[in-house]
Design a protein around this motif. Sequence first.
Motif, PDB file in Angstrom:
ATOM      1  N   LEU A  79      58.948  18.699 117.068  1.00 35.75           N
ATOM      2  CA  LEU A  79      59.701  19.628 117.902  1.00 35.75           C
ATOM      3  C   LEU A  79      60.999  18.973 118.345  1.00 35.75           C
ATOM      4  CD1 LEU A  79      56.791  21.003 120.114  1.00 35.75           C
ATOM      5  CD2 LEU A  79      57.656  21.927 117.962  1.00 35.75           C
ATOM      6  N   GLU A  81      64.134  18.023 120.614  1.00 28.75           N
ATOM      7  CA  GLU A  81      64.390  17.814 122.032  1.00 28.75           C
ATOM      8  C   GLU A  81      65.743  17.141 122.189  1.00 28.75           C
ATOM      9  OE1 GLU A  81      62.735  18.997 124.419  1.00 28.75           O
ATOM     10  OE2 GLU A  81      60.812  19.542 123.494  1.00 28.75           O
ATOM     11  N   GLY A 137      62.296  22.377 121.885  1.00 27.07           N
ATOM     12  CA  GLY A 137      60.917  22.849 121.789  1.00 27.07           C
ATOM     13  C   GLY A 137      60.613  23.612 120.523  1.00 27.07           C
ATOM     14  N   LYS A 138      61.583  23.776 119.626  1.00 29.34           N
ATOM     15  CA  LYS A 138      61.368  24.507 118.383  1.00 29.34           C
ATOM     16  C   LYS A 138      61.104  23.532 117.238  1.00 29.34           C
ATOM     17  CE  LYS A 138      64.138  28.588 119.527  1.00 29.34           C
ATOM     18  NZ  LYS A 138      65.272  29.454 119.098  1.00 29.34           N
TER      19      LYS A 138
END
Length: 372
Positions: A79, A81, A137-138
């Motif tokens: 993810l 960040e 967060g993706k």
Amino acid sequence: MKRMIALSLCAAGLSGCAFFPSTGPSASAMRSEHKEVPLEVVSPAKAQALHRAVQQGVEAQTDSALRALRAAYRPAPVLLENGDEVSVTLWTQSLLPLSSSGGAGTGTTMQRHALGDFTVNRGHLSLPYAGTLAVAGKSLAETESEIARRFAHSGYFESPQVTLVLKKNRAQSVEVLGDARNPVVLYWRPGGISLSYAITRGHGLEQRSDISHASTSNGKANRVVVVENGQRADLPLEVAQQSHIPLSPGAKVILRYRSLVHVNCLGGGWNGDVRENFGHVPTLADVLATGGGLNPATAQARAVFVLPASKRKIYEIRLDRLSGLQAAKDFPIQNGSVVYVSTAPSVRLQQITQILFSPFYLASAVKGVGGL
């Protein structure tokens, strides 16, 4: 008559002498004063059985640590960040003329455009033609789809596709520390991080000036401690390097020099009372070879006594017999044990003789006789 009186006085002086050399109980005293703890003379078969039991225990501990590590592993998606760095590549379709024996025509091909490296700042990526995207967060796949959608919406590209390569992942990492030669923080990568990879990147154990080569191989163990998702596992370095163990983000790999077994070598039969450290479970032969060495002038080699830390039994190994030497080769010495070698009876007799005929005692005897 006066000579008898003089010898009697010397004997009396010896019996009351506070500084008479004492090096612990004799072998006969060890055999007769063990009423509360049984004493067992160790045979080669007994030594081999104890050795097998210890080896099985060590293997069981290692297997348990490996199972704990595998149970602690939590597969984690990559993810994005803050601080992450990604390389962005754009692929677009273009029409190209094609030729063949049957005539001319057109076809499509994908053209590659390397857009460069970009850093996630405050949870966002800023890209040409796509603008600023919220990516914190993706996953990489989610981010690739969103960027491709933005490019398509711009109208500049035909059927755009995007690939991202994570070059630096600041949010997910594994730490290598302790006695590592190169303590390092390993940032996550799409393929994950294994324990052997982490040890390699840490460049193994540091060469410390206070640990010689001999003590590294005999006195200290090369250990790896892994702390992961609330679990703690302690492994030999060799096992950790040979096993494929994936690590979770946030794991800590601690390389250590550590003594596993401490043995106290006591009694007048040694060259000196010493405490030996081992990085493995030594045999009695190992201890005899490294524990300062037996004193050939004083040691009662007929009997060596091992007092385990458990205090449930005393073991006697008789080195004046072939069976005793065979037993010493396999008999395991557990952590905290005492290996006791008493002085030979002839040594104590020699000490008494030396004192009896020393000038001090002879002068005392003569003086005592003269006063009668």
